[in-house]
Design a protein around this motif. Structure first.
Motif, PDB file in Angstrom:
ATOM      1  N   ASN A 150      42.095  19.014  20.070  1.00 22.64           N
ATOM      2  CA  ASN A 150      41.430  17.757  19.757  1.00 22.64           C
ATOM      3  C   ASN A 150      41.744  16.750  20.860  1.00 22.64           C
ATOM      4  N   ASN A 153      39.783  11.415  19.869  1.00 21.53           N
ATOM      5  CA  ASN A 153      39.998  11.082  18.451  1.00 21.53           C
ATOM      6  C   ASN A 153      39.099   9.938  17.989  1.00 21.53           C
ATOM      7  N   GLU A 166      37.295  14.170  14.974  1.00 19.66           N
ATOM      8  CA  GLU A 166      37.894  14.998  16.028  1.00 19.66           C
ATOM      9  C   GLU A 166      36.833  15.663  16.897  1.00 19.66           C
ATOM     10  N   MET A 168      36.886  18.578  19.658  1.00 21.39           N
ATOM     11  CA  MET A 168      37.816  19.612  20.125  1.00 21.39           C
ATOM     12  C   MET A 168      37.177  20.531  21.166  1.00 21.39           C
TER      13      MET A 168
END
Ligand code: PGA
Ligand code: ZN
Length: 416
Positions: A150, A153, A166, A168
């Motif tokens: 991740n 954020n 998230e 990722m």
């Protein structure tokens, strides 16, 4: 034989208290003592159906103290488990459930129970002079999961303006986790440079990803794809990297069921509109998986979304399933999602965590071992991901010690 159980209050990565427990066992034939400890992590975007994390309330630590949970371990649980065979994990977990006596573990606290459950497994492994992954996985513990890092954020994990929690990256083309971790760290540093060049913040969120204020989710993904390219890697289906999202849409509750309100952008969707939105995102970007694309109670929406795109993308139930075999069973029979996020503290014992994984595998659901946004240096989930054969592991960015501790443990496991 378990001879000592001792819990204490320590700090987690957000500076909040959490519980850690030490379990000592004595091997009868040799008299040798082994001690191991485990700590409970803590979520921010916790699912409504998770087992109860016991907090003291009052003034201390802003009400977040865990002295009652500590007390429960040092008195009630210790009394029930001391003298028992530590190798009988299911029996130990069942004893704690019986002692708790509630549906949601609210009497002893899931945080109290989990720290004991995991510390028992670790002490057993230590007594047998085995790594934890070997103890829980036996000869089947032979694969290392793919990391989902991740690196950007939003949502409840940052103060920026992104509603998706998230963003990722998955180094699916890497030959080993050591290689995959390096690729991700390189992309992470290129993303940092890109953000800096645009005058955007490079401060990090709770899971170590950057948390800049950018226009929207689409721009976030574009930035990440640019960072992947700049780092010299390819991104797309069958390429070196793919992208995963955790929408954490249970945080997007509207005024009524089937209505969504995205608190940061102020956008509103119905379930059907959100499904159309996800279909568009999947067409436009190389998305491997979307976690909690819909609310934890929107079972019908989950079913419709799975019917529409379940053959193209992995749909991960986190708040929907809360690592609970009963909720997973419902999802399997309805056809909701095709993967489950595994957070041991959502359910509270190692045995129930293993049961959820067993059920998922039996029905072809992918399993993703996961940290929480509030973590400690404890690396148990790295071992569990290998021991229990998780397809993937998500444990944050390649940044912040409580996140890198897990990735570093996986590097060591791979070498062994
Ligand atoms: P949490 O977030 O630990 O704050 O619940 C992690 C997640 O939603 O996956
Ligand atoms: Zn999640």
């Amino acid at each position: 034989t378990i001879t000592r159980i001792h819990a204490r209050e320590i700090l987690d990565s957000r500076g909040n208290p959490t519980i850690e427990t030490e379990v000592t066992v004595e091997t009868e034939t040799t008299g040798k003592k082994s001690t191991a400890r485990a700590a409970a992590p803590s979520g921010a975007s916790t699912g409504e159906f998770e087992a109860i994390e016991l907090r003291d309330g009052g003034e201390r630590y802003g009400g977040n103290g865990v002295q009652q949970a500590v007390e429960n371990v040092n008195t009630r649980i210790a009394k029930a488990l001391i003298g028992r065979n530590v190798l009988r994990q299911e029996n130990l977990d069942a004893l704690m459930l019986e002692l708790d006596g509630t549906e949601n573990k609210g009497s002893l606290g899931a945080n109290a129970i989990l720290s004991v459950s995991l510390a028992c497994a670790k002490a057993a492994a230590k007594a047998l002079q085995m790594p934890l992954y070997r103890y829980v996985g036996g000869v089947n513990a032979v694969t290392i999961p793919v990391p989902m890092m991740n690196i950007l954020n939003g949502g409840a994990h940052s103060d920026n303006n992104l509603d998706v929690q998230e963003f990722m990256i998955l180094p699916i083309g890497a030959d080993s986790i050591t290689e995959g971790i390096r690729w991700c760290a390189e992309v992470y540093h290129h993303l940092k440079k890109l953000l800096k060049n645009r005058g955007l913040s490079v401060a990090v969120g709770d899971e170590g990803g950057f948390a800049p204020n950018i226009a929207n989710e689409e721009e976030a993904i574009q930035l990440i794809m640019e960072a992947i390219t700049k780092a010299g890697y390819s991104c797309g289906r069958g390429k070196q990297f793919m992208i995963s999202l955790d929408a954490a849409a249970s945080e997007w509750k509207g005024n009524a069921p089937g209505e969504y309100y995205l608190p940061k952008s102020g956008k509103r969707y119905t379930t059907d509109e959100l499904i159309v939105h996800w279909e568009k995102m999947i067409r436009r970007f190389p998305i491997y998986s979307i976690e909690d694309p819909l609310d934890e109670e929107d079972w019908d929406g989950w079913k419709r979304l799975t019917e529409k795109v379940g053959d193209k993308v992995i749909l991960v139930g986190d708040d929907l399933f809360v690592t609970n075999p009963v909720r997973l069973n419902k999802g399997i029979s309805m056809g909701c999602g095709n993967a489950i996020l595994i957070k041991p503290n959502q359910i509270g014992t190692l045995s129930e965590t293993m049961e959820a994984i067993r059920m998922a595998k039996e029905h072809g659901y992918e399993t993703i071992m996961s940290h929480r946004s509030g973590e400690t240096e404890d690396t148990t989930i790295a071992d569990l991901s290998v021991g229990l054969g998780s397809d993937l592991i998500k444990t944050g960015a390649p940044c912040r010690g409580e996140r890198t501790a897990k990735y570093n443990r996986l590097i060591r496991i791979e070498e062994s």
